[in-house]
Write an enzyme that holds these catalytic residues in place. Structure first.
Site, mmCIF file in Angstrom:
data_model
loop_
_atom_site.group_PDB
_atom_site.id
_atom_site.type_symbol
_atom_site.label_atom_id
_atom_site.label_comp_id
_atom_site.label_asym_id
_atom_site.label_seq_id
_atom_site.Cartn_x
_atom_site.Cartn_y
_atom_site.Cartn_z
ATOM 1 N N ASN A 90 22.164 -78.134 -34.302
ATOM 2 C CA ASN A 90 21.620 -77.344 -35.422
ATOM 3 C C ASN A 90 21.692 -78.121 -36.732
ATOM 4 O O ASN A 90 20.766 -78.067 -37.540
ATOM 5 C CB ASN A 90 22.344 -76.002 -35.539
ATOM 6 C CG ASN A 90 21.785 -74.986 -34.572
ATOM 7 O OD1 ASN A 90 20.685 -74.476 -34.765
ATOM 8 N ND2 ASN A 90 22.516 -74.722 -33.497
ATOM 9 N N ASP A 128 30.105 -61.862 -43.368
ATOM 10 C CA ASP A 128 31.017 -60.950 -44.074
ATOM 11 C C ASP A 128 32.364 -60.959 -43.344
ATOM 12 O O ASP A 128 32.608 -61.834 -42.508
ATOM 13 C CB ASP A 128 30.402 -59.548 -44.223
ATOM 14 C CG ASP A 128 30.253 -58.836 -42.886
ATOM 15 O OD1 ASP A 128 30.717 -59.373 -41.853
ATOM 16 O OD2 ASP A 128 29.683 -57.732 -42.869
ATOM 17 N N GLU A 129 33.214 -59.981 -43.611
ATOM 18 C CA GLU A 129 34.571 -59.990 -43.059
ATOM 19 C C GLU A 129 34.611 -59.789 -41.541
ATOM 20 O O GLU A 129 35.589 -60.142 -40.893
ATOM 21 C CB GLU A 129 35.437 -58.928 -43.748
ATOM 22 C CG GLU A 129 35.949 -59.332 -45.122
ATOM 23 C CD GLU A 129 34.897 -59.323 -46.231
ATOM 24 O OE1 GLU A 129 33.743 -58.886 -45.975
ATOM 25 O OE2 GLU A 129 35.212 -59.752 -47.353
ATOM 26 N N GLY A 150 26.396 -80.459 -32.793
ATOM 27 C CA GLY A 150 25.660 -80.527 -34.054
ATOM 28 C C GLY A 150 24.153 -80.614 -33.924
ATOM 29 O O GLY A 150 23.486 -81.181 -34.790
ATOM 30 N N ASP A 197 30.144 -61.607 -36.807
ATOM 31 C CA ASP A 197 28.700 -61.427 -36.589
ATOM 32 C C ASP A 197 28.187 -60.072 -37.094
ATOM 33 O O ASP A 197 27.227 -59.521 -36.552
ATOM 34 C CB ASP A 197 28.341 -61.595 -35.089
ATOM 35 C CG ASP A 197 28.777 -62.941 -34.530
ATOM 36 O OD1 ASP A 197 28.741 -63.939 -35.266
ATOM 37 O OD2 ASP A 197 29.161 -62.992 -33.350
ATOM 38 N N ASN A 246 25.345 -67.950 -41.009
ATOM 39 C CA ASN A 246 25.766 -68.367 -39.669
ATOM 40 C C ASN A 246 24.582 -68.258 -38.725
ATOM 41 O O ASN A 246 23.758 -67.358 -38.858
ATOM 42 C CB ASN A 246 26.890 -67.429 -39.189
ATOM 43 C CG ASN A 246 27.361 -67.763 -37.786
ATOM 44 O OD1 ASN A 246 27.654 -68.925 -37.470
ATOM 45 N ND2 ASN A 246 27.441 -66.760 -36.924
ATOM 46 N N HIS A 274 23.629 -67.540 -34.847
ATOM 47 C CA HIS A 274 24.214 -67.002 -33.618
ATOM 48 C C HIS A 274 23.143 -66.993 -32.528
ATOM 49 O O HIS A 274 22.010 -66.566 -32.777
ATOM 50 C CB HIS A 274 24.761 -65.590 -33.860
ATOM 51 C CG HIS A 274 25.437 -65.040 -32.646
ATOM 52 N ND1 HIS A 274 26.719 -65.412 -32.279
ATOM 53 C CD2 HIS A 274 24.992 -64.199 -31.692
ATOM 54 C CE1 HIS A 274 27.035 -64.810 -31.148
ATOM 55 N NE2 HIS A 274 26.015 -64.062 -30.772
ATOM 56 N N VAL A 333 37.515 -68.988 -37.479
ATOM 57 C CA VAL A 333 37.453 -67.761 -38.296
ATOM 58 C C VAL A 333 37.743 -68.162 -39.739
ATOM 59 O O VAL A 333 38.737 -68.829 -40.026
ATOM 60 C CB VAL A 333 38.483 -66.711 -37.791
ATOM 61 C CG1 VAL A 333 38.481 -65.477 -38.682
ATOM 62 C CG2 VAL A 333 38.172 -66.338 -36.344
ATOM 63 N N LEU A 334 36.846 -67.777 -40.643
ATOM 64 C CA LEU A 334 36.990 -68.207 -42.034
ATOM 65 C C LEU A 334 38.106 -67.456 -42.745
ATOM 66 O O LEU A 334 38.329 -66.273 -42.482
ATOM 67 C CB LEU A 334 35.682 -67.955 -42.804
ATOM 68 C CG LEU A 334 34.431 -68.676 -42.319
ATOM 69 C CD1 LEU A 334 33.270 -68.385 -43.271
ATOM 70 C CD2 LEU A 334 34.645 -70.173 -42.183
#
Ligand code: GAR
Length: 231
Positions: A24, A157-158, A22, A161, A118, A120, A103-104
């Site tokens: 970030n 998005d789906e 954590g 990254d 997100n 990265h 993975v959402l």
């Protein structure tokens, strides 16, 4: 999509999802404490790992921290349902994935389109996608011998990254770098700077996404333009 109008109605309710140390999250907490995130409110931290140090950071900052672990559910679907209801319950305007390695659920991505970001640890599209997370990203960068790496904040998005890029910041690779040394430099010089900045820009209604791309309207205190990494 977040607009100036949405942001003007009140503080942006920010939910942060974490899986590990954590740092970030801490950068966001510190930015808030320093008065740099006046338009945002950290409403909840969700971890998928019970012992995540990030939960302690949340607690110390007085932010509600909860754990929704896949291990407590019979299958992925039940976990997704519980996770999504923990998200919905917080009524977030913005969801920040800060080292969140889950993975959402697809339903969450469509429900919160352009409201999930997100961080990265590379310059996307390099060293990203399935299997590239944490230290593995830096190992791959060193293996390839790149001279410049960095970090990226993007909308989710789906894909993995693949979402619209909001901010990027380069970091030099140095002779003798190990994955750990490089990881720390990327965090310090890029991630901990970019993540609070992205939240601040979104809260200010300065981030617009269209056709898979993001435009960011910058303004310094004097009303002039400034570039991405001159904080
Ligand atoms: C960070 O370097 C973040 O960019 C990375 O995990 C680390 C979490 O550290 N995320 C990914 O690799 C996502 N693909 P933290 O828990 O100390 O913030």
């Amino acid at each position: 999509m977040l607009t100036k109008e949405t942001a003007a109605e009140g503080k942006l309710r920010v939910l942060v999802c974490v899986s590990g140390g954590g740092t970030n999250l801490q950068a966001v907490i510190d930015a808030k404490k320093a008065g740099r995130l006046e338009r945002a409110e950290l409403v909840r931290v969700i971890s998928n790992k019970p012992g995540a140090y990030a939960l302690k950071r949340a607690q110390e900052a007085g932010i509600e921290g909860i754990c929704v672990s896949p291990k407590d559910f019979p299958d992925r679907e039940a976990f997704h349902r519980a996770f999504l209801s923990a998200v919905d319950e917080a009524s977030p305007d913005l969801i920040v994935l800060a080292g969140f390695l889950v993975v959402l659920p697809a339903e969450m991505i469509s429900r919160y389109r352009n409201r999930i970001i997100n961080i990265h640890p590379s310059l996307i599209p390099s060293f990203c996608g399935t299997g590239f997370y944490g230290l593995k990203v830096h190992e791959a960068a060193l293996r390839r011998g790149v001279k410049v790496t960095g970090a990226t904040v993007h909308f989710v998005d789906e894909g993995t990254d693949t979402g619209p890029i909001i901010l990027q910041k380069p970091v030099m690779v140095k002779e003798g770098d190990t994955p750990e040394i490089l990881q720390h430099r990327v965090m310090e010089e890029a991630e901990w700077v970019l993540l609070p900045e992205a939240i601040e820009l979104i809260a200010a209604g300065r981030v617009m996404a269209a056709d898979g791309k993001v435009s960011v309207k910058y303004q310094d205190e004097a009303g002039g333009e400034r570039s991405v990494w001159h904080i």
